[in-house]
Write a protein that holds these residues in place. Structure first.
Motif: not given
Length: 60
Positions: A34, A29-30, A23, A20, A16
């Motif tokens: 991912h 985008t998140q 991004v 972040d 995560s």
């Protein structure tokens, strides 16, 4: 042993944080971040390169 993303020994919190950062630095985008991590792994230069390509394609 690998987790569900196929990244051996890396916890969800670390993934995560990596997403972040991707991004913030690449402007994707998140969800895109991912997905890239899932496909490419955690190599930062590869992730950043692909994120910039993805962003450029989205802009066209």
């Amino acid at each position: 042993m690998s987790n569900k993303n196929g990244n051996a020994g890396i916890g969800e919190g670390v993934l995560s944080l990596l997403a972040d950062r991707l991004v913030r630095e690449a402007g994707i985008t998140q969800e895109q971040a991912h997905e890239l991590i899932k496909l490419i792994g955690t190599d930062w230069s590869s992730l950043l390169r692909e994120a910039h390509i993805l962003k450029e394609r989205h802009r066209l």
